[in-house]
Enzyme design. Sequence first.
Site, short mmCIF file in Angstrom:
data_model
loop_
_atom_site.label_atom_id
_atom_site.label_comp_id
_atom_site.label_asym_id
_atom_site.label_seq_id
_atom_site.Cartn_x
_atom_site.Cartn_y
_atom_site.Cartn_z
CG ASP A 1 1.30 -3.94 1.31
OD1 ASP A 1 2.10 -3.06 0.95
OD2 ASP A 1 1.43 -4.55 2.39
CB CYS A 2 3.93 -2.09 -2.72
SG CYS A 2 3.65 -0.38 -2.27
#
Length: 321
Positions: free
Chosen positions: A206-207
């Site tokens: 995920d970012c």
Amino acid sequence: LGIPEYNWWNEALHGVARNGKATVFPMPIAMAASFDEPLVNEVFTAVSDEARVKNRQAIESGHVGQYQGLTFWTPNINIFRDPRWGRGMETYGEDPYLTGQLGMAVVRGLQGPSDAPVLKAHACAKHFAVHSGPEWNRHSFNAEVSERDLRETYLPAFKDLVTKADVKEVMIAYNRFRGDPCGASDYLVNTILRGEWGYKGLVVSDCWAICNFFEEGCHGYSPDVQHAVASAVHTGTDLNCGSSYVHIPEAVREGLLDEADVDRSLVRLLAERIRLGEMTHNTAPWDHLKDEIVEGDENRALSRKMASETMVLLKNSGVLP
């Protein structure tokens, strides 16, 4: 080597997102209320049609930027257990079976026919695993669940998408699982995902999730960024959304990470770009799709049809027979 740059981050939660006009379909939690797998598949076939058109337009313009690619970080198949969770509307509800069935319909609609000469697009099963809120402390939260709850509640939909729908990407969650950040969880990534389920695809972060390994106030798992990227790459997190993986060469030089681990992920990433036809721009079965389909009459009508199927009668107070 002539390898063109590529930004893997694209969104299509309920239509192609962040890339100009596109048909907007109902939110997933509404689509789930339809209990209509063929219709959900039809919706995401339309989404991938529009994605292919918009990607072709970007290629023709001479530059494919962020949100213009073919790798979509959709669907969110986390289990919606708490109505206070702010991202629950992204999911397909609280039931593991329904989530798996509709999640597979999404994957097949986005990725296209399995016998096509190139993949139509990538779908991504997220967030792996045990991410169902709370949202406010997701960067420091440690999820502790029983093995039974893990296997009966949180994993069935992921297993369906991996073993039955051949999803091409799996995104790790921000939180820790039993003490380890999900992107460094050998149990989740290697024992279950790649081991028990035989997954061959990409594992993506995920970012800025890798930053959570070492940044103050987060997981406190790694002393610095070099140790963080070493643990993530060694575990098998192939792609980082964020800035941490630019430190991979430092981790290798410091003896924290083997170059063979880097090569393993690199091969996976480049192989998938080839399978998408993205690096060579080979002729694809969707090249004939017209620009006019994007937010066109047919797809707008499909969105309206989907919306009508989301309606649920909560109580019949005598109005109906």
